[in-house]
Write an enzyme that holds these catalytic residues in place. Structure first.
Site, PDB file in Angstrom:
ATOM      1  N   TYR A 197     -30.940  21.575  -3.362  1.00  0.00           N
ATOM      2  CA  TYR A 197     -30.577  20.198  -3.682  1.00  0.00           C
ATOM      3  C   TYR A 197     -30.594  19.399  -2.387  1.00  0.00           C
ATOM      4  O   TYR A 197     -30.004  19.825  -1.387  1.00  0.00           O
ATOM      5  CB  TYR A 197     -29.186  20.154  -4.313  1.00  0.00           C
ATOM      6  CG  TYR A 197     -28.664  18.769  -4.627  1.00  0.00           C
ATOM      7  CD1 TYR A 197     -27.628  18.208  -3.869  1.00  0.00           C
ATOM      8  CD2 TYR A 197     -29.189  18.020  -5.673  1.00  0.00           C
ATOM      9  CE1 TYR A 197     -27.143  16.937  -4.157  1.00  0.00           C
ATOM     10  CE2 TYR A 197     -28.704  16.741  -5.966  1.00  0.00           C
ATOM     11  CZ  TYR A 197     -27.682  16.213  -5.197  1.00  0.00           C
ATOM     12  OH  TYR A 197     -27.201  14.951  -5.482  1.00  0.00           O
ATOM     13  N   ASP A 217     -32.915  20.669   5.928  1.00  0.00           N
ATOM     14  CA  ASP A 217     -31.833  19.857   5.382  1.00  0.00           C
ATOM     15  C   ASP A 217     -30.519  20.561   5.731  1.00  0.00           C
ATOM     16  O   ASP A 217     -30.099  21.481   5.036  1.00  0.00           O
ATOM     17  CB  ASP A 217     -32.003  19.692   3.874  1.00  0.00           C
ATOM     18  CG  ASP A 217     -30.870  18.863   3.287  1.00  0.00           C
ATOM     19  OD1 ASP A 217     -30.907  18.574   2.075  1.00  0.00           O
ATOM     20  OD2 ASP A 217     -29.941  18.504   4.039  1.00  0.00           O
ATOM     21  N   LYS A 221     -21.989  15.203   5.903  1.00  0.00           N
ATOM     22  CA  LYS A 221     -20.729  15.933   5.719  1.00  0.00           C
ATOM     23  C   LYS A 221     -19.925  16.065   7.026  1.00  0.00           C
ATOM     24  O   LYS A 221     -19.243  15.132   7.451  1.00  0.00           O
ATOM     25  CB  LYS A 221     -21.035  17.285   5.074  1.00  0.00           C
ATOM     26  CG  LYS A 221     -21.629  17.105   3.656  1.00  0.00           C
ATOM     27  CD  LYS A 221     -21.891  18.410   2.959  1.00  0.00           C
ATOM     28  CE  LYS A 221     -22.694  18.216   1.700  1.00  0.00           C
ATOM     29  NZ  LYS A 221     -21.904  17.944   0.506  1.00  0.00           N
TER      30      LYS A 221
END
Ligand code: KE4
Length: 418
Positions: free
Chosen positions: A135, A230, A258
Site C-alpha cells: 500500500y 516507500d 509517519k
C-alpha cells in the site's frame, strides 16, 4: 460514534479505523500517554498501533510537547520558508545520505503520488510496477491490488480509478524475483519506476528475502527504471537509517512519513539530486502544498528524530524482539499455528505455521482466529492493529514492564480466542 456515523462515511476519517477487518465498533480515544491510550470510558490499553506508526517515542512525548509549545508561541503556519524545514531535512539527510534533496508534503499519499509523477517526468515513461499487498497511499495509480485498508475490506481495487490509468500499473508478487524479471523483460523499456515497501507493513508484516531488494536494484538499473523505496512506514523504524541502511541498497527516490512528523502531518519525497532538480520551481514537474513544511509539524519531527538516537532505537528493537519471541512461545505452548517477525521497532504475526513471504501467503492465515484474538486482546487492555493485514509498532515508552504485561494478557487472550 452515532453522530460520527452521521457526519463521516463509516463514522471515521480513515477506513482502517472502523474495525471493518475485525468486526465490532472502534473505541473512541480520550487521551494517550507513553505506551498507553485511554478511551472515553477510561479503559486503558497498551497501544501497538501508535497512530499507525508515527509515535516512535510514544504518546504525548514530553520532548515533542515541549517543542510544539515553544514553536506555536511564534505562530502556527506561514507559507514562507522557515528554518525548521532546513533543520528537519538536515536530520533526515544525515540518517539517509542517499536522500540528497527532498520536498516536504503533508501525507504519505502526497509523497508517493509526487514521487511517481517525478519518476514519470524524469524517464518519460508511463508504467509503474508495484507489489501485491503493498500500500502506497490512495493516489489512483497505487490503488491496484493494494494492501492496508484495501486488503482489509477485500476491495478488488477502487471504483473511480479509470481503467486506462489502472492499466498503467503492473503488479508482481512480493519476493518473486522471477516474476519481476519477466515483467521487466516484457515491459521494462516502458516502466518509469518500481515502487516497493522494502519491508511490507500493509499486508501484515512481510520481510524481503535477502536477495530481493538487491535484485530490484539491479533490474531497475538494467532497464532504465527508477527504484523507489516507500519508507513511509519503515523509515527510521526498521533501522536508524531505514531499510536502505538495513540492506545496503540505495534507491533512486525515497518516500517518508509517519515518524518524521512525530504525530503531526509530515511526509516527504526525495533522493538523487539530479531527479529532485526537476521539481518546480527548480524544474518543470509541478507539485505544491499549502501546509508543506509547517513549523509545528517540523518541530515535532525534529524533536522525534533528535531523541531517536541509535542507542534508543536499539533498545526499542531489542524489546520488539522480546515481544515477538514471547508471542512465539505462547503460541507454541498452546499448539496454535503461528509465525511472527520483526525488524527494528516494527513487527507482525500471522496465525499460520509457515513463514509468510507474499500477500498470497498472508491471505491463507487464519483471519477468523485473528479477529477473535484481536477482541480478546482488546478486552484485556492490549490494542493491536484492527486488521490481519497491518503491522505492529513499538515505542521508546514500551518498557520491559509493558512487554511482560502484554505477554501475560495475550497468553490469556489466545487461550480464549483459539
Ligand atoms: P498517508 O497518506 O496515510 O499518510 O500515507 C500513505 C502510506 C504510504 N506508504 C505506506 C508504506 C503506508 O503505510 C502508508 C499509510 N499506512 C496506513 C497504515 N497501513 C495508514 C493508516 C490509514 O490508512 O489510516
Amino acid at each position: 460514534m452515532a453522530l460520527a456515523r452521521d457526519l463521516f462515511p463509516g463514522g471515521v476519517n480513515s477506513p482502517v479505523r472502523a474495525f471493518g477487518g475485525v468486526g465490532g465498533e472502534p473505541f473512541v480515544v480520550a487521551r494517550g500517554e507513553g505506551a498507553r491510550t485511554w478511551d472515553v470510558d477510561d479503559n486503558e490499553y497498551i497501544d501497538y498501533v501508535l497512530s499507525w506508526g508515527p509515535l516512535v517515542l510514544g504518546h504525548a512525548s514530553p520532548v515533542v510537547l515541549d517543542a510544539l509549545r515553544d514553536t506555536m508561541a511564534r505562530g502556527t503556519s506561514f507559507g514562507i520558508p522557515n528554518g525548521l524545514e532546513v533543520a528537519l531535512a538536515t536530520l533526515v539527510r544525515q540518517r539517509m545520505p542517499h536522500v540528497e534533496m527532498m520536498r516536504f508534503v503533508s501525507s504519505g499519499t502526497e509523497a508517493t503520488m509526487s514521487a511517481l509523477r517525478l519518476a514519470r517526468a524524469a524517464t518519460g515513461r508511463d508504467l509503474l510496477l508495484k507489489f501485491d499487498g503493498c500500500y502506497h497511499g490512495h493516489a489512483d495509480s497505487f490503488l491496484v491490488r493494494a494492501g492496508s485498508g484495501v486488503a482489509t475490506l477485500g476491495l478488488p481495487n477502487s471504483p473511480g480509478v479509470p481503467e486506462a490509468l489502472a492499466a498503467l500499473t503492473l503488479t508482481a508478487p512480493f519476493n518473486d524475483i522471477g516474476a519481476v524479471d519477466a515483467i521487466m523483460r516484457q515491459h521494462g523499456e516502458r516502466i518509469a519506476a518500481i515502487f516497493v515497501e522494502p519491508f511490507v507493513g500493509n499486508a501484515g508484516f512481510i520481510a524481503p528475502h535477502a536477495e530481493f531488494l538487491p535484485a530490484l536494484r539491479r533490474l531497475a538499473t538494467e532497464h532504465g527504471a527508477l527504484l523507489v523505496f516507500d519508507e513511509v512506514m519503515t523509515g527510521f523504524r526498521v533501522a536508524p537509517g531505514g531499510a536502505a541502511a538495513y540492506f545496503h541498497v540505495v534507491p533512486d527516490l525515497t518516500t517518508l512519513g509517519k515518524v518524521i512528523g512525530g504525530g503531526l502531518p509530515v511526509a516527504a519525497y526525495g533522493g538523487r539530486r539530479d531527479l529532485m532538480q526537476l521539481v518546480a520551481p527548480a524544474g518543470p514537474m509541478y507539485q505544491a502544498g499549502t501546509l508543506s513544511g509547517n513549523p509545528l509539524a517540523m518541530a515535532a519531527g525534529i524533536a522525534t528524530l533528535t531523541a531517536l538516537t541509535p542507542a534508543v532505537h536499539a533498545g526499542i528493537a531489542q524489546r520488539t524482539r522480546a515481544l515477538v519471541e514471547g508471542l512465539r512461545h505462547i503460541a507454541a505452548r498452546r499448539g496454535v499455528p503461528f509465525t511472527a517477525d520483526s525488524a527494528g521497532s516494527m513487527f507482525g504475526f500471522f496465525f499460520r505455521a509457515e513463514p509468510v513471504r507474499s500477500y498470497a501467503d498472508a491471505r491463507t492465515a487464519d483471519v477468523e482466529l485473528f479477529r477473535r484474538f484481536f477482541h480478546a486482546a482488546l478486552d484485556r487492555g492490549v490494542y493491536l492493529a484492527p486488521s490481519a493485514f497491518e503491522a505492529g509498532f513499538m515505542s521508546a515508552a514500551h518498557g520491559d514492564a509493558e512487554i511482560g504485561l502484554t505477554l501475560e494478557r495475550l497468553d490469556d487472550a489466545l487461550a480464549v480466542a483459539r
